[in-house]
Design a protein around this motif. Structure first.
Motif, PDB file in Angstrom:
ATOM      1  N   ILE A   1       1.151  13.757  -0.500  1.00 37.27           N
ATOM      2  CA  ILE A   1       0.836  12.426   0.053  1.00 37.27           C
ATOM      3  C   ILE A   1       1.677  12.136   1.312  1.00 37.27           C
ATOM      4  O   ILE A   1       1.130  11.721   2.334  1.00 37.27           O
TER       5      ILE A   1
ATOM      6  N   GLU B   1       0.220  11.438   4.977  1.00 33.76           N
ATOM      7  CA  GLU B   1       0.565  10.224   5.732  1.00 33.76           C
ATOM      8  C   GLU B   1       0.998  10.583   7.148  1.00 33.76           C
ATOM      9  O   GLU B   1       0.639   9.920   8.114  1.00 33.76           O
TER      10      GLU B   1
ATOM     11  N   ILE C   1      -4.454  10.845   5.403  1.00 33.71           N
ATOM     12  CA  ILE C   1      -4.366   9.953   4.244  1.00 33.71           C
ATOM     13  C   ILE C   1      -5.517   8.947   4.161  1.00 33.71           C
ATOM     14  O   ILE C   1      -5.997   8.658   3.056  1.00 33.71           O
ATOM     15  N   SER C   2      -5.971   8.415   5.302  1.00 34.70           N
ATOM     16  CA  SER C   2      -7.038   7.406   5.260  1.00 34.70           C
ATOM     17  C   SER C   2      -8.268   7.962   4.578  1.00 34.70           C
ATOM     18  O   SER C   2      -8.799   7.375   3.633  1.00 34.70           O
TER      19      SER C   2
ATOM     20  N   ASP D   1      -7.533   8.531   0.823  1.00 34.55           N
ATOM     21  CA  ASP D   1      -7.485   7.306   0.014  1.00 34.55           C
ATOM     22  C   ASP D   1      -8.885   6.702  -0.178  1.00 34.55           C
ATOM     23  O   ASP D   1      -9.223   6.213  -1.258  1.00 34.55           O
TER      24      ASP D   1
ATOM     25  N   VAL E   1     -10.680   8.672  -2.688  1.00 32.71           N
ATOM     26  CA  VAL E   1     -10.214   8.323  -4.035  1.00 32.71           C
ATOM     27  C   VAL E   1     -10.928   7.064  -4.544  1.00 32.71           C
ATOM     28  O   VAL E   1     -11.394   7.020  -5.688  1.00 32.71           O
TER      29      VAL E   1
ATOM     30  N   VAL F   1      -6.282   2.191  -8.368  1.00 36.61           N
ATOM     31  CA  VAL F   1      -6.136   3.250  -7.362  1.00 36.61           C
ATOM     32  C   VAL F   1      -4.896   2.960  -6.513  1.00 36.61           C
ATOM     33  O   VAL F   1      -4.554   1.803  -6.289  1.00 36.61           O
ATOM     34  N   ASN F   2      -4.245   4.014  -6.047  1.00 35.95           N
ATOM     35  CA  ASN F   2      -3.054   3.856  -5.203  1.00 35.95           C
ATOM     36  C   ASN F   2      -3.448   3.871  -3.732  1.00 35.95           C
ATOM     37  O   ASN F   2      -4.213   4.717  -3.299  1.00 35.95           O
ATOM     38  N   LEU F   3      -2.936   2.937  -2.992  1.00 34.51           N
ATOM     39  CA  LEU F   3      -3.188   2.923  -1.549  1.00 34.51           C
ATOM     40  C   LEU F   3      -1.885   3.202  -0.813  1.00 34.51           C
ATOM     41  O   LEU F   3      -0.866   2.585  -1.098  1.00 34.51           O
ATOM     42  N   SER F   4      -1.962   4.135   0.115  1.00 34.02           N
ATOM     43  CA  SER F   4      -0.779   4.495   0.892  1.00 34.02           C
ATOM     44  C   SER F   4      -0.313   3.345   1.787  1.00 34.02           C
ATOM     45  O   SER F   4      -1.117   2.534   2.238  1.00 34.02           O
TER      46      SER F   4
ATOM     47  N   GLN G   1      -2.053   2.575   5.087  1.00 36.28           N
ATOM     48  CA  GLN G   1      -3.360   1.907   5.071  1.00 36.28           C
ATOM     49  C   GLN G   1      -3.258   0.418   5.393  1.00 36.28           C
ATOM     50  O   GLN G   1      -4.225  -0.209   5.808  1.00 36.28           O
TER      51      GLN G   1
END
Ligand code: C2E
Ligand code: MG
Ligand code: MG
Ligand code: MG
Length: 298
Positions: free
Chosen positions: A90, A94, A99-100, A103, A106, A129-132, A135
């Motif tokens: 991850i 990033e 990552i966009s 995510d 996902v 869900v996990n968002l970086s 984002q």
């Protein structure tokens, strides 16, 4: 170390590598290969999601509460390196900007899984869900997320967006606005890894969050460390007074579950209830025919 190494490689070209120890070179090589591989990982079907069940504690025995939902956790089966941990890839995604896409992939995948489980007769679960952190700099983030769930035809209420306390601390204004927009759009919002960021608890008043995820570092020493018990109790009381529900992460023992219940914690997530499961195993788990977890989990 990996970041420094990658930076030097970019600056100095190939020659830069000779300044590094062999194990450092290997690490750099791996990081570069991971960064390159990430661009096509979703397309190449190397990414997949596992789902970790979340259980309500209630007032009965801690091992009798109902399933409340699940957290989607990303996995990457790399053709050369095998299973790579999100803790490793991850940050690389990033840095590279991949990552966009990941995510969003996902979120779409989780939405499709919700539809599939609805069709299979499972209770209507909320999937987190996990968002970086990166984002949260996207001005259209909430619209992009809405677009995805609408396309899959899943109400936003079925998706819980997790952002870390670190993000909220680093970009308080941005976090406040984004959380408000997510909330307005109908998404649920959870604050992940809570307690690690030294944030003032009064900060929470600013955020329209539904759930606090108490970091596993507190849970780990719950029975041994008296101060952790006091901290966790205070966090839970304060959250409840603001109308925010609480879930503890990384619960590995019955003793921890019992302690958390005594502290007033609403839900638990961790190996004690279940490891993260691949979709088929998760479905079996929910239907009450849990297969051998040592083979089903990732
Ligand atoms: P997180 O969101 O805080 O997720 C919880 C982590 O704790 C997961 O690690 C989970 O497998 C692990 N865990 C669950 N129960 C226990 C337990 O009882 N004991 C212990 N020791 N660990 C437990 P995982 O899956 O390796 O993910 C690590 C981190 O990577 C996540 O932390 C999250 O920050 C990030 N991540 C995972 N999936 C995604 C994703 O789709 N997008 C983004 N942006 N980040 C993700
Ligand atoms: Mg999380
Ligand atoms: Mg967490
Ligand atoms: Mg974490």
């Amino acid at each position: 170390a990996a970041e420094v190494a990658m930076y030097r490689v970019k600056q100095d070209g190939r020659n830069g590598l000779r300044f590094f120890a062999p194990e450092m070179q290997a690490h750099t090589q791996r990081s570069l290969e991971l960064a390159t591989g990430l661009k096509d990982a979703a397309h190449n079907a190397e990414l997949f999601l596992v789902y970790q069940p979340q259980r309500s504690l209630g007032h009965g025995a801690p091992d009798s509460g109902p399933l409340r939902g699940a957290e989607a956790l990303l996995r990457w089966r790399h053709p050369k390196w095998g299973l790579v941990s999100p803790a490793e890839f991850i940050p690389i995604a990033e840095q590279s900007g991949a990552i966009s896409a990941i995510d969003f992939w996902v979120v779409e995948q989780a939405a499709r899984q919700i539809r599939a489980w609805d069709a299979a007769g499972l209770p209507p679960l909320v999937i987190a869900v996990n968002l970086s952190a990166t984002q949260f700099g996207r001005p259209q983030l909430v619209e992009e997320l809405l677009h995805i769930v609408r396309r899959v035809d899943v109400p936003p209420q079925r998706i819980e967006v997790e952002l870390t306390e670190a993000v909220a601390l680093k970009y308080p204004e941005l976090a406040e606005t984004t959380i408000a927009q997510l909330h307005e759009a109908g998404f649920k919002v959870a604050l992940d890894d809570f307690g690690t960021g030294y944030s003032s608890m009064s900060y929470l008043k600013r955020y329209a969050i539904d759930k606090l995820k108490i970091d596993q570092s507190f849970v780990k020493d719950l029975s041994a460390q008296h101060s952790d018990l006091a901290i966790v109790t205070a966090i839970i009381k304060m959250a409840h007074s603001l109308g925010i529900s609480t879930i503890a992460e990384g619960v590995e023992t019955a003793e921890q579950a019992t302690q958390l219940q005594a502290c007033g914690c609403d839900e638990i997530q961790g190996y004690w209830y279940s490891r993260p499961l691949e979709p088929a195993a998760f479905e079996a788990f929910v239907k009450g025919h849990a297969p051998d977890q040592t083979t089903a989990c990732v």
